[in-house]
Design an enzyme around this catalytic site. Structure first.
Site, short mmCIF file in Angstrom:
data_model
loop_
_atom_site.label_atom_id
_atom_site.label_comp_id
_atom_site.label_asym_id
_atom_site.label_seq_id
_atom_site.Cartn_x
_atom_site.Cartn_y
_atom_site.Cartn_z
N TYR A 58 49.94 52.69 41.06
CA TYR A 58 50.85 52.03 41.98
C TYR A 58 52.04 52.94 42.26
CZ TYR A 58 48.31 47.80 40.45
OH TYR A 58 47.34 46.87 40.13
N HIS A 126 41.16 50.19 34.74
CA HIS A 126 41.41 49.60 36.06
C HIS A 126 40.13 49.44 36.87
CE1 HIS A 126 44.75 49.48 39.38
NE2 HIS A 126 44.01 48.41 39.36
N SER A 206 46.27 38.44 42.51
CA SER A 206 46.26 37.91 43.88
C SER A 206 45.89 36.42 43.89
CB SER A 206 45.30 38.70 44.77
OG SER A 206 45.73 40.02 44.93
N PRO A 207 46.56 35.60 43.05
CA PRO A 207 46.20 34.18 42.98
C PRO A 207 46.62 33.38 44.21
CG PRO A 207 48.15 34.59 41.66
CD PRO A 207 47.64 35.95 42.10
N GLY A 209 45.96 34.72 47.30
CA GLY A 209 45.22 35.35 48.38
C GLY A 209 46.00 36.42 49.10
N GLY A 211 49.03 36.64 49.56
CA GLY A 211 50.07 36.02 50.37
C GLY A 211 49.54 35.13 51.48
#
Length: 327
Positions: A58, A126, A206-207, A209, A211
């Site tokens: 990142y 990862h 990403s719970p 989606g 955003g």
């Protein structure tokens, strides 16, 4: 904040994904405000949501450095999770996936330096390297645990057979995979069952989606040119209409319950007995997310949500290239 066991590691059920503070979401200008990012991390710690998730890829190390600055002086209050395996060049170019023992050792030492800490609480592979048997990668990871550089181990986006093979070498504390109302793959591909059968924790990234489930994104073309989501299949014009219809149904249920769509989406994920690491750069959004941990969903809520967001109801793949996931 309620807590959850990831193998032998105890974490708050809701933590903070830090990726978007340095790359992939928003514009370069939005990501340049390190002070706001640090303030958000500090607020997460204050609210008991100090499960901080980063990775060496990142921002090509910049995100680990940011997290390191934020946790300085507060190390004992947080769980620091980072990842290795996606190799990038100094210019950000993706060079491939490396699971070789030599790379594992070098990547861990580099992450420790950037984070400014003595030990990583949760160290993830990862992505799985197709060229290197997972047993070799995990043998090197087990050596890092024995050396005191890492406390617990995890793997991201791995198939059930791979998870079991890794677990046979060293206990897998956590599997991290995308999971939300529009990404139900772990329910149908055996990953959640494998974790539950083996006593392995599960962390949903990403719970919300990416955003989209918040309802704030109506036209993906309005996203910054550099935003990763512009290239994500689910945000493409041919899929947006169907996905927006799902968001509207979720929003109607949330409004009737007196919560936001984001909070309802998070509450549903947490109801599955897993941990979640929604990402945000803003304190206000963080506080909204944390409040979702206290939302109770009853049987009627769950029936309505299931009808609004059925398994397989999302249009489009999760990534432009799915070749590196579920290996």
């Amino acid at each position: 904040m309620r807590r959850l066991a990831l193998g032998g590691l105890n974490v708050p059920v809701l933590g903070l994904g830090c990726m978007g503070m340095s790359e992939f979401y928003g514009s370069a200008e939005e990501r340049s405000d390190d002070a706001a990012a640090v303030a958000t991390i500090h607020r997460a710690i204050d609210l008991g949501a100090g499960h901080l998730d980063t990775a060496d890829m990142y921002g090509v190390g910049a995100n680990e450095e940011l997290v390191g600055r934020a946790v300085a002086g507060r190390r004992e209050e947080v769980v620091v999770a980072t990842k290795f395996g996606n190799e990038r060049g100094p210019d950000g170019a993706f060079l491939g996936i490396d699971g070789s023992p030599e790379y594992v050792r070098a990547a861990c030492d580099a992450s420790l330096r950037r984070l400014g800490i003595d030990v990583i609480d949760l160290y993830y592979q990862h992505r799985v390297d197709r060229r290197v048997p997972v047993e070799e990668t995990w043998g090197a990871l087990a050596e890092l645990v024995a050396a005191g550089k890492v406390r617990h181990l995890g793997v991201c986006e791995a198939a059930p057979a791979t998870i079991r093979r890794a677990h046979a070498v060293h206990p897998v504390a956590a599997v991290q995979t995308e999971y939300s109302l529009w990404t139900r793959d772990p329910e149908v591909d055996g990953v959640l069952d494998t974790c539950r059968d083996s006593g392995i924790g599960f962390v949903a990234y990403s719970p919300m989606g990416r955003g989209f489930l918040t309802g704030a994104i109506r036209d993906p073309q309005e996203l910054a040119v550099s935003d990763f989501r512009r290239h994500n299949p689910r945000f493409q014009r041919e899929n947006v209409g169907r996905n927006l219809a799902m968001v509207e149904r979720i929003g109607a249920i949330a409004e009737a319950k007196g919560v936001t769509a984001a909070q309802l989406s998070l509450a549903w994920v947490l109801h599955q007995g897993v941990a979640a690491i929604p990402g945000t750069k803003r304190v206000g959004r963080l506080e909204e997310n944390v409040a979702a941990a206290d939302i109770v969903l009853d049987a009627d809520d769950l029936v309505r949500i299931a009808a609004a967001a059925p398994v397989g109801g999302t249009a489009g793949d999760r990534y432009p290239d799915m070749s590196t996931v579920h290996i």
